[in-house]
Design a protein around this motif. Structure first.
Motif, mmCIF file in Angstrom:
data_model
loop_
_atom_site.group_PDB
_atom_site.id
_atom_site.type_symbol
_atom_site.label_atom_id
_atom_site.label_comp_id
_atom_site.label_asym_id
_atom_site.label_seq_id
_atom_site.Cartn_x
_atom_site.Cartn_y
_atom_site.Cartn_z
ATOM 1 N N ASP A 51 35.724 40.498 31.763
ATOM 2 C CA ASP A 51 37.017 41.115 31.448
ATOM 3 C C ASP A 51 37.085 41.569 29.994
ATOM 4 O O ASP A 51 37.594 42.645 29.696
ATOM 5 N N GLU A 96 38.174 51.224 38.778
ATOM 6 C CA GLU A 96 37.794 49.824 38.579
ATOM 7 C C GLU A 96 38.018 49.027 39.859
ATOM 8 O O GLU A 96 39.076 49.109 40.472
ATOM 9 N N PRO A 97 37.027 48.243 40.274
ATOM 10 C CA PRO A 97 37.206 47.410 41.472
ATOM 11 C C PRO A 97 38.229 46.307 41.193
ATOM 12 O O PRO A 97 38.093 45.549 40.240
ATOM 13 N N LYS A 98 39.263 46.260 42.005
ATOM 14 C CA LYS A 98 40.326 45.269 41.815
ATOM 15 C C LYS A 98 40.080 44.007 42.621
ATOM 16 O O LYS A 98 40.611 42.949 42.310
ATOM 17 N N SER A 99 39.324 44.107 43.680
ATOM 18 C CA SER A 99 39.049 42.935 44.508
ATOM 19 C C SER A 99 37.574 42.935 44.883
ATOM 20 O O SER A 99 36.841 43.845 44.546
ATOM 21 N N GLY A 100 37.180 41.898 45.556
ATOM 22 C CA GLY A 100 35.782 41.776 45.951
ATOM 23 C C GLY A 100 35.072 40.752 45.091
ATOM 24 O O GLY A 100 35.688 40.070 44.268
ATOM 25 N N ALA A 102 32.862 38.919 42.199
ATOM 26 C CA ALA A 102 32.834 39.078 40.740
ATOM 27 C C ALA A 102 31.683 39.977 40.302
ATOM 28 O O ALA A 102 31.791 40.679 39.288
ATOM 29 N N ARG A 105 32.579 43.640 39.586
ATOM 30 C CA ARG A 105 33.149 43.940 38.270
ATOM 31 C C ARG A 105 32.053 43.945 37.198
ATOM 32 O O ARG A 105 32.113 44.728 36.255
#
Length: 144
Positions: A51, A96-100, A102, A105
């Motif tokens: 992040d 940006e991938p919000k789910s799935g 780690a 990301r």
């Protein structure tokens, strides 16, 4: 590499009427950018740090895009290519991938690092020299 100090320009219809801000107002820290890129590309980022890396990469890209767009690429017949590069970078920022998992990301962070590295190379290009867009050595981690 040091710090590249360039001026932001505000667009008012045409590039010729662009106003220059103070040159030292928004310096581009090439060493800082490359440090973030290296930290992201050297190995798959840890899920705990991804992040922070994403935040830094987004900031670097958002700083570099106006610098690149303000340069006189039309003079060298490269205005359309730069416009496409900038549009592609902005599109990728919004995907940006919000789910799935780690790892998605982390891979996204590496993609942004490749974009950031390429934008920095363009920002450091000498706009006054007769040059073609440099062919950037492909990195197996970068799919661009």
């Amino acid at each position: 590499m040091g710090t590249l100090k360039t001026a932001h320009r505000r667009r008012r219809g045409t590039r010729e009427s662009a106003l220059r801000a103070r040159p030292d107002q928004y310096p581009i820290g090439a060493d800082d950018i490359m440090g973030t890129v290296r930290a992201t590309l050297d190995r798959l980022p840890l899920a705990t740090t991804v992040d922070l890396l994403l935040l830094r990469l987004r900031g670097h890209i958002q700083l570099l895009l106006p610098e690149i767009e303000a340069m006189d690429w039309a003079r060298h017949g490269q205005d359309d290519q730069i416009r496409l590069v900038a549009m592609s970078a902005r599109d990728r920022l919004n995907e940006e991938p919000k789910s799935g998992p780690a790892v998605a990301r982390c891979v996204y962070a590496q993609e942004l690092a490749c974009i950031c590295r390429d934008l920095l190379a363009l920002a450091l290009a000498d706009e006054g020299a007769d040059q073609q867009l440099a062919v950037i050595t492909p990195n197996p981690l970068c799919r661009s």
